[in-house]
Design an enzyme around this catalytic site. Structure first.
Site, PDB file in Angstrom:
ATOM      1  N   CYS A   8     -15.412 -12.530  -0.972  1.00  0.00           N
ATOM      2  CA  CYS A   8     -14.625 -12.356  -2.189  1.00  0.00           C
ATOM      3  C   CYS A   8     -13.610 -13.494  -2.241  1.00  0.00           C
ATOM      4  CB  CYS A   8     -13.970 -10.972  -2.251  1.00  0.00           C
ATOM      5  SG  CYS A   8     -12.673 -10.653  -1.036  1.00  0.00           S
ATOM      6  N   ASN A  11     -10.416 -12.237   0.805  1.00  0.00           N
ATOM      7  CA  ASN A  11     -10.898 -11.542   2.005  1.00  0.00           C
ATOM      8  C   ASN A  11      -9.912 -10.482   2.503  1.00  0.00           C
ATOM      9  OD1 ASN A  11     -11.834 -12.356   5.409  1.00  0.00           O
ATOM     10  ND2 ASN A  11     -12.907 -11.023   3.998  1.00  0.00           N
ATOM     11  N   CYS A  13      -9.555  -7.369   0.232  1.00  0.00           N
ATOM     12  CA  CYS A  13      -9.888  -6.128  -0.482  1.00  0.00           C
ATOM     13  C   CYS A  13     -11.390  -5.866  -0.462  1.00  0.00           C
ATOM     14  CB  CYS A  13      -9.388  -6.148  -1.924  1.00  0.00           C
ATOM     15  SG  CYS A  13      -7.585  -6.142  -2.097  1.00  0.00           S
ATOM     16  N   ARG A  14     -12.119  -6.595  -1.280  1.00  0.00           N
ATOM     17  CA  ARG A  14     -13.538  -6.299  -1.488  1.00  0.00           C
ATOM     18  C   ARG A  14     -14.437  -6.660  -0.309  1.00  0.00           C
ATOM     19  NH1 ARG A  14     -14.158  -9.480  -6.936  1.00  0.00           N
ATOM     20  NH2 ARG A  14     -12.720 -10.807  -5.782  1.00  0.00           N
ATOM     21  N   SER A  15     -14.365  -7.894   0.164  1.00  0.00           N
ATOM     22  CA  SER A  15     -15.311  -8.299   1.209  1.00  0.00           C
ATOM     23  C   SER A  15     -15.080  -7.593   2.543  1.00  0.00           C
ATOM     24  CB  SER A  15     -15.374  -9.820   1.362  1.00  0.00           C
ATOM     25  OG  SER A  15     -14.127 -10.369   1.656  1.00  0.00           O
ATOM     26  N   ASP A 125     -12.102  -6.645  -8.632  1.00  0.00           N
ATOM     27  CA  ASP A 125     -11.009  -6.870  -7.696  1.00  0.00           C
ATOM     28  C   ASP A 125      -9.899  -5.867  -7.991  1.00  0.00           C
ATOM     29  OD1 ASP A 125      -9.021  -7.785  -6.026  1.00  0.00           O
ATOM     30  OD2 ASP A 125      -9.167  -9.873  -6.671  1.00  0.00           O
TER      31      ASP A 125
END
Length: 158
Positions: A8, A11, A13-15, A125
Protein backbone atom coordinates in the site's frame (compact mmCIF):
# COMPACT_ATOMS: atom_id res chain seq x y z
CA UNK A 1 8.73 -21.51 -1.32
CA UNK A 2 6.09 -19.07 -2.57
CA UNK A 3 6.92 -15.45 -1.75
CA UNK A 4 4.14 -12.85 -1.49
CA UNK A 5 4.44 -9.10 -0.91
CA UNK A 6 1.41 -6.92 -0.08
CA UNK A 7 1.82 -3.22 -0.90
CA UNK A 8 0.00 0.00 0.00
CA UNK A 9 1.19 3.59 0.33
CA UNK A 10 2.68 3.84 3.83
CA UNK A 11 2.63 0.21 5.02
CA UNK A 12 0.78 0.97 8.25
CA UNK A 13 -2.89 0.20 7.47
CA UNK A 14 -3.83 -1.92 4.47
CA UNK A 15 -0.74 -3.92 3.54
CA UNK A 16 0.19 -5.02 7.09
CA UNK A 17 -3.44 -6.02 7.61
CA UNK A 18 -3.29 -8.03 4.38
CA UNK A 19 -0.02 -9.61 5.53
CA UNK A 20 -1.51 -10.60 8.88
CA UNK A 21 -4.82 -11.86 7.45
CA UNK A 22 -3.15 -13.86 4.69
CA UNK A 23 -0.60 -15.37 7.09
CA UNK A 24 -3.46 -16.38 9.41
CA UNK A 25 -5.47 -17.97 6.59
CA UNK A 26 -2.43 -19.79 5.15
CA UNK A 27 -1.63 -21.13 8.61
CA UNK A 28 -5.21 -22.36 9.07
CA UNK A 29 -4.81 -24.28 5.79
CA UNK A 30 -1.51 -25.76 6.99
CA UNK A 31 0.47 -24.00 4.26
CA UNK A 32 3.92 -23.43 5.70
CA UNK A 33 6.02 -23.05 2.55
CA UNK A 34 4.89 -19.46 1.99
CA UNK A 35 6.82 -16.29 2.84
CA UNK A 36 4.55 -13.28 3.42
CA UNK A 37 5.67 -9.67 3.78
CA UNK A 38 4.33 -6.16 3.26
CA UNK A 39 5.75 -2.79 2.21
CA UNK A 40 4.77 0.70 1.16
CA UNK A 41 5.56 2.62 -1.99
CA UNK A 42 6.29 5.72 0.13
CA UNK A 43 8.83 6.12 2.93
CA UNK A 44 6.49 7.95 5.32
CA UNK A 45 6.44 5.43 8.17
CA UNK A 46 9.59 3.28 7.86
CA UNK A 47 10.19 1.36 11.08
CA UNK A 48 6.78 2.16 12.58
CA UNK A 49 4.26 -0.46 13.70
CA UNK A 50 0.88 -0.68 12.00
CA UNK A 51 -1.67 2.02 12.83
CA UNK A 52 -3.29 1.33 16.22
CA UNK A 53 -6.72 1.26 14.57
CA UNK A 54 -5.55 -1.44 12.13
CA UNK A 55 -4.09 -3.42 15.01
CA UNK A 56 -7.29 -3.07 17.03
CA UNK A 57 -9.52 -4.16 14.14
CA UNK A 58 -7.30 -7.15 13.30
CA UNK A 59 -7.09 -8.21 16.95
CA UNK A 60 -10.89 -8.43 17.11
CA UNK A 61 -10.55 -11.25 14.56
CA UNK A 62 -7.65 -12.98 16.31
CA UNK A 63 -4.85 -11.49 14.21
CA UNK A 64 -1.85 -9.84 15.86
CA UNK A 65 -0.09 -7.16 13.80
CA UNK A 66 1.99 -5.72 16.66
CA UNK A 67 5.34 -7.20 15.58
CA UNK A 68 5.16 -5.85 12.01
CA UNK A 69 7.19 -2.79 11.01
CA UNK A 70 6.75 -0.56 7.98
CA UNK A 71 9.27 -0.64 5.18
CA UNK A 72 9.45 0.75 1.68
CA UNK A 73 9.34 -1.38 -1.45
CA UNK A 74 12.90 -2.12 -2.57
CA UNK A 75 14.00 -2.69 -6.16
CA UNK A 76 15.09 -6.21 -5.16
CA UNK A 77 11.50 -7.04 -4.16
CA UNK A 78 10.56 -7.24 -7.84
CA UNK A 79 12.95 -10.14 -8.36
CA UNK A 80 12.63 -11.77 -4.93
CA UNK A 81 8.84 -12.09 -4.68
CA UNK A 82 6.58 -14.30 -6.80
CA UNK A 83 3.44 -12.20 -6.20
CA UNK A 84 3.36 -8.47 -5.49
CA UNK A 85 -0.14 -7.40 -4.53
CA UNK A 86 -1.20 -3.73 -4.60
CA UNK A 87 -4.08 -2.43 -2.53
CA UNK A 88 -5.12 0.21 -5.07
CA UNK A 89 -4.60 1.54 -8.60
CA UNK A 90 -2.15 4.30 -7.70
CA UNK A 91 0.26 1.97 -5.91
CA UNK A 92 -0.11 -0.58 -8.71
CA UNK A 93 0.79 2.11 -11.28
CA UNK A 94 3.78 3.22 -9.19
CA UNK A 95 5.08 -0.32 -9.07
CA UNK A 96 4.41 -0.92 -12.77
CA UNK A 97 6.57 2.11 -13.59
CA UNK A 98 9.46 0.84 -11.41
CA UNK A 99 9.20 -2.91 -11.98
CA UNK A 100 11.51 -4.42 -14.60
CA UNK A 101 9.48 -5.62 -17.58
CA UNK A 102 10.31 -9.29 -17.04
CA UNK A 103 8.72 -9.17 -13.56
CA UNK A 104 5.52 -7.17 -14.29
CA UNK A 105 3.52 -10.41 -14.52
CA UNK A 106 3.93 -10.66 -10.72
CA UNK A 107 1.93 -7.47 -10.07
CA UNK A 108 -1.75 -7.76 -9.14
CA UNK A 109 -4.45 -5.64 -7.55
CA UNK A 110 -5.77 -7.38 -4.43
CA UNK A 111 -9.45 -6.79 -5.18
CA UNK A 112 -9.08 -8.95 -8.33
CA UNK A 113 -9.38 -11.90 -5.95
CA UNK A 114 -12.58 -10.81 -4.14
CA UNK A 115 -15.61 -13.09 -4.19
CA UNK A 116 -18.01 -11.23 -1.88
CA UNK A 117 -16.86 -7.68 -2.70
CA UNK A 118 -16.97 -8.16 -6.46
CA UNK A 119 -16.86 -4.80 -8.17
CA UNK A 120 -14.97 -3.15 -5.31
CA UNK A 121 -12.30 -1.27 -7.30
CA UNK A 122 -9.68 -1.02 -4.53
CA UNK A 123 -8.99 -1.73 -0.88
CA UNK A 124 -9.87 1.72 0.50
CA UNK A 125 -7.34 3.54 2.67
CA UNK A 126 -8.97 3.98 6.10
CA UNK A 127 -6.23 6.23 7.52
CA UNK A 128 -8.18 9.51 7.50
CA UNK A 129 -11.53 8.01 8.50
CA UNK A 130 -13.15 6.50 11.55
CA UNK A 131 -13.36 2.94 12.83
CA UNK A 132 -16.05 2.02 10.26
CA UNK A 133 -13.46 2.50 7.53
CA UNK A 134 -11.10 0.05 9.20
CA UNK A 135 -13.89 -2.52 9.46
CA UNK A 136 -14.76 -2.12 5.78
CA UNK A 137 -11.11 -2.35 4.78
CA UNK A 138 -10.66 -5.47 6.91
CA UNK A 139 -13.73 -7.09 5.34
CA UNK A 140 -12.45 -6.46 1.80
CA UNK A 141 -8.97 -7.69 2.73
CA UNK A 142 -10.39 -10.85 4.29
CA UNK A 143 -12.44 -11.56 1.16
CA UNK A 144 -9.50 -10.91 -1.18
CA UNK A 145 -7.19 -13.01 1.01
CA UNK A 146 -9.54 -15.99 0.77
CA UNK A 147 -9.79 -15.62 -3.00
CA UNK A 148 -6.02 -15.15 -3.37
CA UNK A 149 -5.33 -18.18 -1.18
CA UNK A 150 -7.59 -20.26 -3.42
CA UNK A 151 -5.72 -18.87 -6.45
CA UNK A 152 -2.36 -19.85 -4.91
CA UNK A 153 -3.62 -23.34 -4.08
CA UNK A 154 -4.83 -23.84 -7.68
CA UNK A 155 -1.72 -22.37 -9.31
CA UNK A 156 0.68 -24.39 -7.17
CA UNK A 157 -1.38 -27.58 -6.73
CA UNK A 158 -1.50 -27.21 -2.94
Amino acid sequence: MIKILFVCLGNICRSPTAEGVFRHKASEEGLTDIMIDSAGTAAYHIGNPPDKRSQHTASKYGIDLSTLRARQVAYSDYTEFDYIIAMDNENLRNMQSECPGEHRHKLFKFTEFCDRHVGEPVVPDPYYGGSDGFEKTFSIIEDAAEGFLNHIKREHNL
